[in-house]
Write a protein that holds these residues in place. Structure first.
Motif, PDB file in Angstrom:
ATOM      1  N   ALA A 283       0.828  -1.211   0.000  1.00 16.82           N
ATOM      2  CA  ALA A 283       0.000   0.000   0.000  1.00 16.82           C
ATOM      3  C   ALA A 283       0.865   1.266   0.000  1.00 16.82           C
ATOM      4  CB  ALA A 283      -0.935  -0.006   1.206  1.00 16.82           C
ATOM      5  N   ALA A 284       2.026   1.207   0.652  1.00 13.57           N
ATOM      6  CA  ALA A 284       2.893   2.385   0.752  1.00 13.57           C
ATOM      7  C   ALA A 284       3.832   2.535  -0.446  1.00 13.57           C
ATOM      8  CB  ALA A 284       3.718   2.305   2.040  1.00 13.57           C
ATOM      9  N   ASP A 285       3.974   1.490  -1.254  1.00 11.95           N
ATOM     10  CA  ASP A 285       4.910   1.504  -2.375  1.00 11.95           C
ATOM     11  C   ASP A 285       4.219   2.054  -3.621  1.00 11.95           C
ATOM     12  OD1 ASP A 285       6.763   1.078  -4.366  1.00 11.95           O
ATOM     13  OD2 ASP A 285       6.841  -1.095  -4.123  1.00 11.95           O
ATOM     14  N   PRO A 286       4.628   3.201  -4.110  1.00 11.01           N
ATOM     15  CA  PRO A 286       3.961   3.769  -5.279  1.00 11.01           C
ATOM     16  C   PRO A 286       4.107   2.906  -6.536  1.00 11.01           C
ATOM     17  CG  PRO A 286       5.876   5.088  -4.664  1.00 11.01           C
ATOM     18  CD  PRO A 286       5.700   4.050  -3.606  1.00 11.01           C
ATOM     19  N   ALA A 287       5.113   2.046  -6.596  1.00  7.10           N
ATOM     20  CA  ALA A 287       5.323   1.215  -7.786  1.00  7.10           C
ATOM     21  C   ALA A 287       4.170   0.231  -7.996  1.00  7.10           C
ATOM     22  CB  ALA A 287       6.645   0.457  -7.681  1.00  7.10           C
ATOM     23  N   HIS A 288       3.624  -0.331  -6.917  1.00  5.53           N
ATOM     24  CA  HIS A 288       2.516  -1.277  -7.056  1.00  5.53           C
ATOM     25  C   HIS A 288       1.264  -0.587  -7.593  1.00  5.53           C
ATOM     26  CE1 HIS A 288       5.017  -3.949  -4.635  1.00  5.53           C
ATOM     27  NE2 HIS A 288       4.264  -4.933  -5.108  1.00  5.53           N
ATOM     28  N   GLY A 289       0.925   0.547  -7.028  1.00  2.00           N
ATOM     29  CA  GLY A 289      -0.234   1.296  -7.510  1.00  2.00           C
ATOM     30  C   GLY A 289      -0.045   1.762  -8.942  1.00  2.00           C
ATOM     31  N   ALA A 290       1.164   2.181  -9.279  1.00  2.00           N
ATOM     32  CA  ALA A 290       1.453   2.637 -10.642  1.00  2.00           C
ATOM     33  C   ALA A 290       1.307   1.486 -11.630  1.00  2.00           C
ATOM     34  CB  ALA A 290       2.859   3.235 -10.714  1.00  2.00           C
ATOM     35  N   TRP A 291       1.763   0.297 -11.251  1.00  2.00           N
ATOM     36  CA  TRP A 291       1.632  -0.870 -12.136  1.00  2.00           C
ATOM     37  C   TRP A 291       0.153  -1.165 -12.402  1.00  2.00           C
ATOM     38  CZ3 TRP A 291      -0.530  -5.715 -12.186  1.00  2.00           C
ATOM     39  CH2 TRP A 291      -0.090  -6.588 -13.176  1.00  2.00           C
ATOM     40  N   LEU A 292      -0.652  -1.193 -11.338  1.00  2.00           N
ATOM     41  CA  LEU A 292      -2.088  -1.463 -11.510  1.00  2.00           C
ATOM     42  C   LEU A 292      -2.749  -0.408 -12.398  1.00  2.00           C
ATOM     43  CD1 LEU A 292      -3.112  -2.596  -7.922  1.00  2.00           C
ATOM     44  CD2 LEU A 292      -3.249  -3.968 -10.008  1.00  2.00           C
ATOM     45  N   ARG A 293      -2.463   0.854 -12.144  1.00  2.00           N
ATOM     46  CA  ARG A 293      -3.060   1.929 -12.945  1.00  2.00           C
ATOM     47  C   ARG A 293      -2.660   1.804 -14.417  1.00  2.00           C
ATOM     48  NH1 ARG A 293      -1.797   4.556  -8.321  1.00  2.00           N
ATOM     49  NH2 ARG A 293       0.127   5.451  -9.164  1.00  2.00           N
ATOM     50  N   GLU A 294      -1.384   1.519 -14.677  1.00  2.00           N
ATOM     51  CA  GLU A 294      -0.911   1.407 -16.050  1.00  2.00           C
ATOM     52  C   GLU A 294      -1.557   0.223 -16.773  1.00  2.00           C
ATOM     53  OE1 GLU A 294       1.168   1.955 -19.665  1.00  2.00           O
ATOM     54  OE2 GLU A 294       0.503   3.289 -18.074  1.00  2.00           O
ATOM     55  N   MET A 295      -1.693  -0.922 -16.091  1.00  2.00           N
ATOM     56  CA  MET A 295      -2.303  -2.085 -16.730  1.00  2.00           C
ATOM     57  C   MET A 295      -3.790  -1.842 -16.997  1.00  2.00           C
ATOM     58  SD  MET A 295       0.272  -3.841 -17.282  1.00  2.00           S
ATOM     59  CE  MET A 295       1.493  -2.558 -17.043  1.00  2.00           C
ATOM     60  N   ARG A 296      -4.454  -1.131 -16.091  1.00  2.00           N
ATOM     61  CA  ARG A 296      -5.864  -0.769 -16.332  1.00  2.00           C
ATOM     62  C   ARG A 296      -5.973   0.223 -17.491  1.00  2.00           C
ATOM     63  NH1 ARG A 296      -6.604  -0.624 -10.083  1.00  2.00           N
ATOM     64  NH2 ARG A 296      -7.436  -2.710  -9.732  1.00  2.00           N
ATOM     65  N   ARG A 297      -5.083   1.184 -17.543  1.00  2.00           N
ATOM     66  CA  ARG A 297      -5.085   2.169 -18.627  1.00  2.00           C
ATOM     67  C   ARG A 297      -4.901   1.484 -19.984  1.00  2.00           C
ATOM     68  NH1 ARG A 297      -2.133   4.370 -22.173  1.00  2.00           N
ATOM     69  NH2 ARG A 297      -0.201   3.362 -21.539  1.00  2.00           N
ATOM     70  N   ARG A 298      -3.999   0.482 -20.029  1.00  2.00           N
ATOM     71  CA  ARG A 298      -3.744  -0.246 -21.277  1.00  2.00           C
ATOM     72  C   ARG A 298      -4.868  -1.217 -21.621  1.00  2.00           C
ATOM     73  NH1 ARG A 298       2.454  -2.249 -20.801  1.00  2.00           N
ATOM     74  NH2 ARG A 298       1.734  -3.591 -22.493  1.00  2.00           N
ATOM     75  N   GLY A 299      -5.729  -1.506 -20.639  1.00  2.00           N
ATOM     76  CA  GLY A 299      -6.849  -2.405 -20.888  1.00  2.00           C
ATOM     77  C   GLY A 299      -6.475  -3.873 -20.913  1.00  2.00           C
ATOM     78  N   VAL A 300      -5.344  -4.234 -20.307  1.00  2.00           N
ATOM     79  CA  VAL A 300      -4.903  -5.640 -20.322  1.00  2.00           C
ATOM     80  C   VAL A 300      -5.207  -6.381 -19.022  1.00  2.00           C
ATOM     81  CG1 VAL A 300      -3.088  -5.253 -22.034  1.00  2.00           C
ATOM     82  CG2 VAL A 300      -2.546  -5.057 -19.599  1.00  2.00           C
ATOM     83  N   LEU A 301      -5.524  -5.654 -17.950  1.00  2.00           N
ATOM     84  CA  LEU A 301      -5.767  -6.293 -16.653  1.00  2.00           C
ATOM     85  C   LEU A 301      -7.232  -6.675 -16.530  1.00  2.00           C
ATOM     86  CD1 LEU A 301      -4.515  -7.088 -13.911  1.00  2.00           C
ATOM     87  CD2 LEU A 301      -5.207  -4.835 -13.083  1.00  2.00           C
ATOM     88  N   VAL A 302      -7.497  -7.984 -16.491  1.00  2.00           N
ATOM     89  CA  VAL A 302      -8.861  -8.480 -16.317  1.00  2.00           C
ATOM     90  C   VAL A 302      -9.208  -8.476 -14.839  1.00  2.00           C
ATOM     91  CG1 VAL A 302     -10.402 -10.463 -16.655  1.00  2.00           C
ATOM     92  CG2 VAL A 302      -8.707  -9.877 -18.411  1.00  2.00           C
ATOM     93  N   THR A 303      -8.341  -9.049 -14.011  1.00  2.00           N
ATOM     94  CA  THR A 303      -8.516  -9.054 -12.557  1.00  2.00           C
ATOM     95  C   THR A 303      -7.169  -9.359 -11.914  1.00  2.00           C
ATOM     96  OG1 THR A 303      -9.867  -9.892 -10.709  1.00  2.00           O
ATOM     97  CG2 THR A 303      -9.135 -11.513 -12.325  1.00  2.00           C
ATOM     98  N   ALA A 304      -7.034  -9.005 -10.647  1.00  2.00           N
ATOM     99  CA  ALA A 304      -5.808  -9.282  -9.894  1.00  2.00           C
ATOM    100  C   ALA A 304      -6.162  -9.334  -8.417  1.00  2.00           C
ATOM    101  CB  ALA A 304      -4.751  -8.206 -10.146  1.00  2.00           C
ATOM    102  N   ALA A 305      -5.417 -10.133  -7.670  1.00  2.00           N
ATOM    103  CA  ALA A 305      -5.640 -10.207  -6.227  1.00  2.00           C
ATOM    104  C   ALA A 305      -4.395 -10.728  -5.533  1.00  2.00           C
ATOM    105  CB  ALA A 305      -6.830 -11.116  -5.899  1.00  2.00           C
ATOM    106  N   ARG A 306      -4.227 -10.271  -4.328  1.00  2.00           N
ATOM    107  CA  ARG A 306      -3.174 -10.783  -3.458  1.00  2.00           C
ATOM    108  C   ARG A 306      -3.764 -11.956  -2.687  1.00  2.00           C
ATOM    109  NH1 ARG A 306       1.486  -7.984  -0.932  1.00  2.00           N
ATOM    110  NH2 ARG A 306       2.004  -9.215   0.899  1.00  2.00           N
ATOM    111  N   LEU A 307      -2.974 -12.995  -2.474  1.00  2.00           N
ATOM    112  CA  LEU A 307      -3.440 -14.166  -1.735  1.00  2.00           C
ATOM    113  C   LEU A 307      -2.889 -14.152  -0.322  1.00  2.00           C
ATOM    114  CD1 LEU A 307      -2.863 -16.876  -4.489  1.00  2.00           C
ATOM    115  CD2 LEU A 307      -4.999 -15.725  -3.897  1.00  2.00           C
TER     116      LEU A 307
END
Length: 111
Positions: A21-45
């Motif tokens: 949650a504190a690492d901006p790289a994780h949020g940036a990765w999710l935002r970029e994959m959503r922007r590109r339209g390639v992320l269907v779903t993701a979850a931490r286990l």
């Protein structure tokens, strides 16, 4: 083509929920994959200590605590990607922050 991206690593070396949650790289990765339209779903286990393995042998259901495979590295999360091809899926996996400390396995779905 759809791909499953399995995020694995040594549980002791993977970032905690708070660190993610504190690492901006994780949020940036999710935002970029959503922007590109390639992320269907993701979850931490949750950790492997919360895993349950189920097998059926000779009509008997066998249940064991923990993951089925004995390994130092455990699956920590996943993402389902919808990519043009394997090259794009590999590029996406390589850009995930955990790729620097763990392993990302990319596997195509049967379509």
């Amino acid at each position: 083509m759809r791909y499953l991206m399995m995020i694995a690593g040594l549980e002791s070396a993977l970032p905690s929920d708070e660190e993610v949650a504190a690492d901006p790289a994780h949020g940036a990765w999710l935002r970029e994959m959503r922007r590109r339209g390639v992320l269907v779903t993701a979850a931490r286990l949750r950790g492997s200590e919360d895993a349950t393995s189920v097998q059926v042998r000779d009509d008997a259901v066998l249940i064991a605590d923990g993951p089925f495979a004995e390994s130092k590295e455990q699956i920590a999360g996943f993402a389902v990607l919808d990519c043009r091809d394997l090259d794009e899926a590999i590029e996406i996996a390589a850009s995930h922050p955990v790729a620097r400390v763990g392993v990302i396995e990319v596997r195509p779905f049967w379509e």
